[in-house]
Design a protein around this motif. Structure first.
Motif, PDB file in Angstrom:
ATOM      1  N   SER A 259       0.839  -1.246   0.176  1.00 33.10           N
ATOM      2  CA  SER A 259      -0.066  -0.065   0.101  1.00 33.10           C
ATOM      3  C   SER A 259       0.978   1.259  -0.035  1.00 33.10           C
ATOM      4  CB  SER A 259      -1.035   0.022   1.142  1.00 33.10           C
ATOM      5  OG  SER A 259      -1.854  -1.040   1.177  1.00 33.10           O
ATOM      6  N   LEU A 260       1.935   1.104   0.742  1.00 27.34           N
ATOM      7  CA  LEU A 260       2.845   2.458   0.888  1.00 27.34           C
ATOM      8  C   LEU A 260       3.555   2.486  -0.754  1.00 27.34           C
ATOM      9  CD1 LEU A 260       4.353   4.662   2.164  1.00 27.34           C
ATOM     10  CD2 LEU A 260       6.050   2.935   3.117  1.00 27.34           C
ATOM     11  N   ARG A 261       3.991   1.415  -1.090  1.00 27.71           N
ATOM     12  CA  ARG A 261       4.275   1.476  -2.606  1.00 27.71           C
ATOM     13  C   ARG A 261       3.576   2.111  -3.548  1.00 27.71           C
ATOM     14  NH1 ARG A 261       9.281  -1.155  -3.433  1.00 27.71           N
ATOM     15  NH2 ARG A 261       9.805  -2.884  -2.024  1.00 27.71           N
ATOM     16  N   SER A 262       2.376   1.776  -3.574  1.00 27.56           N
ATOM     17  CA  SER A 262       1.408   2.276  -4.412  1.00 27.56           C
ATOM     18  C   SER A 262       0.841   3.789  -3.994  1.00 27.56           C
ATOM     19  CB  SER A 262      -0.160   1.474  -4.141  1.00 27.56           C
ATOM     20  OG  SER A 262      -1.394   1.988  -5.088  1.00 27.56           O
ATOM     21  N   TRP A 263       0.959   4.156  -2.783  1.00 26.00           N
ATOM     22  CA  TRP A 263       0.672   5.538  -2.409  1.00 26.00           C
ATOM     23  C   TRP A 263       1.757   6.275  -2.864  1.00 26.00           C
ATOM     24  CZ3 TRP A 263       3.840   8.648   0.333  1.00 26.00           C
ATOM     25  CH2 TRP A 263       3.352   9.898   0.861  1.00 26.00           C
ATOM     26  N   MET A 264       3.022   5.952  -2.745  1.00 34.47           N
ATOM     27  CA  MET A 264       3.976   6.677  -3.404  1.00 34.47           C
ATOM     28  C   MET A 264       3.892   6.954  -5.236  1.00 34.47           C
ATOM     29  SD  MET A 264       7.165   5.294  -1.401  1.00 34.47           S
ATOM     30  CE  MET A 264       8.504   6.275  -2.336  1.00 34.47           C
ATOM     31  N   GLU A 265       3.391   5.799  -5.782  1.00 36.67           N
ATOM     32  CA  GLU A 265       3.377   5.750  -7.088  1.00 36.67           C
ATOM     33  C   GLU A 265       2.479   6.529  -7.733  1.00 36.67           C
ATOM     34  OE1 GLU A 265       2.925   1.648  -8.012  1.00 36.67           O
ATOM     35  OE2 GLU A 265       4.979   1.020  -7.411  1.00 36.67           O
ATOM     36  N   HIS A 266       1.257   6.948  -6.751  1.00 38.98           N
ATOM     37  CA  HIS A 266       0.013   7.722  -7.233  1.00 38.98           C
ATOM     38  C   HIS A 266       0.126   9.232  -6.563  1.00 38.98           C
ATOM     39  CE1 HIS A 266      -1.336   3.575  -8.195  1.00 38.98           C
ATOM     40  NE2 HIS A 266      -2.133   4.090  -9.098  1.00 38.98           N
ATOM     41  N   THR A 267       1.113   9.551  -5.842  1.00 38.54           N
ATOM     42  CA  THR A 267       1.336  10.724  -5.387  1.00 38.54           C
ATOM     43  C   THR A 267       2.424  11.584  -6.242  1.00 38.54           C
ATOM     44  OG1 THR A 267       1.162   9.980  -3.036  1.00 38.54           O
ATOM     45  CG2 THR A 267       2.156  12.074  -3.374  1.00 38.54           C
ATOM     46  N   PRO A 268       1.897  12.459  -6.768  1.00 34.23           N
ATOM     47  CA  PRO A 268       2.752  13.146  -7.987  1.00 34.23           C
ATOM     48  C   PRO A 268       4.017  13.758  -7.610  1.00 34.23           C
ATOM     49  CG  PRO A 268       0.341  13.678  -8.563  1.00 34.23           C
ATOM     50  CD  PRO A 268       0.453  12.987  -6.873  1.00 34.23           C
ATOM     51  N   TYR A 269       4.276  14.312  -6.331  1.00 33.74           N
ATOM     52  CA  TYR A 269       5.335  14.611  -6.096  1.00 33.74           C
ATOM     53  C   TYR A 269       6.598  13.818  -6.406  1.00 33.74           C
ATOM     54  CZ  TYR A 269       5.180  19.865  -4.767  1.00 33.74           C
ATOM     55  OH  TYR A 269       5.071  21.122  -4.928  1.00 33.74           O
ATOM     56  N   PHE A 270       6.126  12.586  -5.788  1.00 32.68           N
ATOM     57  CA  PHE A 270       7.600  11.600  -6.092  1.00 32.68           C
ATOM     58  C   PHE A 270       7.822  11.310  -7.377  1.00 32.68           C
ATOM     59  CE2 PHE A 270       5.498  10.390  -1.948  1.00 32.68           C
ATOM     60  CZ  PHE A 270       6.690  10.295  -1.279  1.00 32.68           C
ATOM     61  N   GLY A 271       6.778  11.246  -8.442  1.00 34.64           N
ATOM     62  CA  GLY A 271       7.312  11.534  -9.930  1.00 34.64           C
ATOM     63  C   GLY A 271       8.265  12.512 -10.104  1.00 34.64           C
ATOM     64  N   LEU A 272       7.689  14.013  -9.611  1.00 35.20           N
ATOM     65  CA  LEU A 272       8.434  15.110  -9.978  1.00 35.20           C
ATOM     66  C   LEU A 272       9.885  14.944  -9.360  1.00 35.20           C
ATOM     67  CD1 LEU A 272       5.655  17.733  -9.149  1.00 35.20           C
ATOM     68  CD2 LEU A 272       6.878  17.122 -11.339  1.00 35.20           C
ATOM     69  N   SER A 280      17.817   8.725 -13.582  1.00 32.97           N
ATOM     70  CA  SER A 280      19.098   7.833 -14.336  1.00 32.97           C
ATOM     71  C   SER A 280      18.675   6.539 -13.523  1.00 32.97           C
ATOM     72  CB  SER A 280      20.411   8.514 -14.278  1.00 32.97           C
ATOM     73  OG  SER A 280      20.879   8.423 -12.636  1.00 32.97           O
ATOM     74  N   THR A 281      18.223   6.693 -12.215  1.00 28.42           N
ATOM     75  CA  THR A 281      17.978   5.262 -11.462  1.00 28.42           C
ATOM     76  C   THR A 281      16.498   4.802 -11.730  1.00 28.42           C
ATOM     77  OG1 THR A 281      19.137   6.225  -9.612  1.00 28.42           O
ATOM     78  CG2 THR A 281      17.519   4.435  -9.148  1.00 28.42           C
ATOM     79  N   PRO A 282      16.360   3.734 -12.321  1.00 27.11           N
ATOM     80  CA  PRO A 282      14.760   3.110 -12.398  1.00 27.11           C
ATOM     81  C   PRO A 282      13.976   3.373 -11.162  1.00 27.11           C
ATOM     82  CG  PRO A 282      16.643   1.736 -13.334  1.00 27.11           C
ATOM     83  CD  PRO A 282      17.270   2.726 -12.436  1.00 27.11           C
ATOM     84  N   TRP A 283      12.738   3.679 -11.448  1.00 31.94           N
ATOM     85  CA  TRP A 283      11.816   3.879 -10.135  1.00 31.94           C
ATOM     86  C   TRP A 283      11.909   2.866  -9.143  1.00 31.94           C
ATOM     87  CZ3 TRP A 283       8.778   7.369  -8.263  1.00 31.94           C
ATOM     88  CH2 TRP A 283       7.733   7.117  -7.167  1.00 31.94           C
ATOM     89  N   PRO A 284      11.821   1.624  -9.284  1.00 27.64           N
ATOM     90  CA  PRO A 284      11.907   0.707  -8.519  1.00 27.64           C
ATOM     91  C   PRO A 284      13.150   0.622  -7.391  1.00 27.64           C
ATOM     92  CG  PRO A 284      11.012  -0.477 -10.471  1.00 27.64           C
ATOM     93  CD  PRO A 284      11.666   0.982 -10.897  1.00 27.64           C
ATOM     94  N   GLN A 285      13.963   0.869  -8.296  1.00 27.89           N
ATOM     95  CA  GLN A 285      15.470   1.004  -7.424  1.00 27.89           C
ATOM     96  C   GLN A 285      15.279   2.073  -6.538  1.00 27.89           C
ATOM     97  OE1 GLN A 285      15.097  -0.501 -10.473  1.00 27.89           O
ATOM     98  NE2 GLN A 285      17.060  -1.474 -11.166  1.00 27.89           N
ATOM     99  N   TRP A 286      14.993   3.109  -7.080  1.00 29.67           N
ATOM    100  CA  TRP A 286      14.985   4.353  -6.375  1.00 29.67           C
ATOM    101  C   TRP A 286      13.900   4.342  -5.187  1.00 29.67           C
ATOM    102  CZ3 TRP A 286      11.058   8.479  -5.708  1.00 29.67           C
ATOM    103  CH2 TRP A 286      11.452   9.427  -5.096  1.00 29.67           C
ATOM    104  N   GLN A 287      12.785   3.786  -5.519  1.00 27.15           N
ATOM    105  CA  GLN A 287      11.808   3.607  -4.406  1.00 27.15           C
ATOM    106  C   GLN A 287      12.455   2.858  -3.271  1.00 27.15           C
ATOM    107  OE1 GLN A 287       8.390   1.279  -4.891  1.00 27.15           O
ATOM    108  NE2 GLN A 287       7.114   3.345  -4.692  1.00 27.15           N
TER     109      GLN A 287
END
Length: 312
Positions: A259-272, A280-287
């Motif tokens: 659920s925490l991972r999903s919240w991060m994926e759907h919270t726009p500031y993390f994408g920014l 340069s770091t793929p999203w899963p590794q960065w998360q």
């Protein structure tokens, strides 16, 4: 609740709050039945506590006005509860008047940060350069962009008291959110710190943490932090991402890792943050690196398949 005591002006009561809420400041005139004013109102999930604390500070007085230094969720989340309880007008900085009028969750940052705020109405605008008599004292409104582009500070020159919001804390300042969005907002942080130095306050009541009078030392620390963010932008991005996750964990206390991972994926500031600083770091590794840093630092802890707030 802290009446600021010897060396501090009478009639200023600090309700020093822990996260999720910003501090609340209650301004009381010398006349025992005259109405008070509250500056900033905490986070929405703390609204009942905010209401109880403000009632206690007022000691039966009416609440003449609710004032916000800026409209991040931890500073105005109790507005609606206080407005409903006291019928008080709300005064906000002018830059977000239309966003509040239409309750635009994007412009108000709440959707982008994954946070909550109960809708409220505003009645007055705090224009920089204006003066207001609250609690028997005259307060000047000063623009304080940087952490938030529309933020203001309140300065009472007779006592040298500054209500700084998140423009200056004893050990730094708040995340510079416009910088994440691609603006050159670190320059605005510098300008706000220079303004504080020019005002020469003798005491500061910050948005978070204890009131302090070692203003020069606080400014020096803030400038050092600003220099670090300038020299290493990734440091600011990392700081912002950790603050947002920590705030969320403080709110939910505990939730499944999925659920925490999903919240991060759907919270726009993390994408920014990811695209601006860590693309340069793929999203899963960065998360995974972000969550590992929070766990290793004690800000979070793992309980089976759940992630819990480290302070709970």
């Amino acid at each position: 609740m802290i009446a600021l005591g010897s060396g501090w002006p009478a009639g200023i009561v600090l309700l020093e709050r822990g996260w999720l809420s910003a501090n609340n400041i209650v301004l009381l005139p010398p006349e025992p039945d005259a109405p008070g004013v509250v500056v900033d109102t905490g986070y929405v999930t703390h609204a009942a506590q905010t209401l109880a604390l403000v009632r206690h500070a007022l000691q039966g007085r009416p609440l003449a006005r609710i004032v916000n230094t800026h409209l991040h969720s931890d500073h105005c989340g109790g507005n609606a509860a206080l407005q409903n309880a006291f019928g008080s007008p709300v005064a906000i900085p002018p830059g977000e008047a239309e966003a509040v009028r239409h309750w635009d969750l994007d412009r108000l940052s709440y959707r982008f940060t994954g946070q909550q705020c109960a809708p409220f109405r505003f009645d007055e605008l705090l224009h920089p350069g204006s003066r207001h008599t609250w609690g028997g004292r005259t307060w000047e409104v000063h623009a304080a962009p940087g952490h938030d582009p529309h933020a203001v500070m309140l300065f009472e020159p007779d006592s040298g008291t500054l209500i700084s919001g998140d423009a200056l804390w004893e050990n730094g300042f708040g995340v510079v959110f416009p910088e994440i969005e691609g603006e050159q907002a670190l320059d605005e942080v510098h300008a706000s710190l220079d303004l504080i130095a020019a005002l020469r306050p003798r005491r500061v009541i910050p948005g978070h943490g204890s009131a302090f009078s070692q203003v020069d030392a606080a400014l020096e620390k803030a400038h050092r932090r600003l220099a670090q963010f300038r020299s290493d932008p990734l440091k600011h991005g990392w700081y912002a991402a950790k603050v947002l996750v920590k705030f969320h964990l403080l709110e939910v206390q505990r939730e499944p890792l999925s659920s925490l991972r999903s919240w991060m994926e759907h919270t726009p500031y993390f994408g920014l943050i990811h695209s601006r600083y860590f693309g340069s770091t793929p999203w899963p590794q960065w998360q995974e690196a972000l969550l590992s840093a929070l766990l290793e630092g004690g800000a979070a802890r793992r309980e089976g398949d759940d992630i819990a707030d480290g302070d709970a």
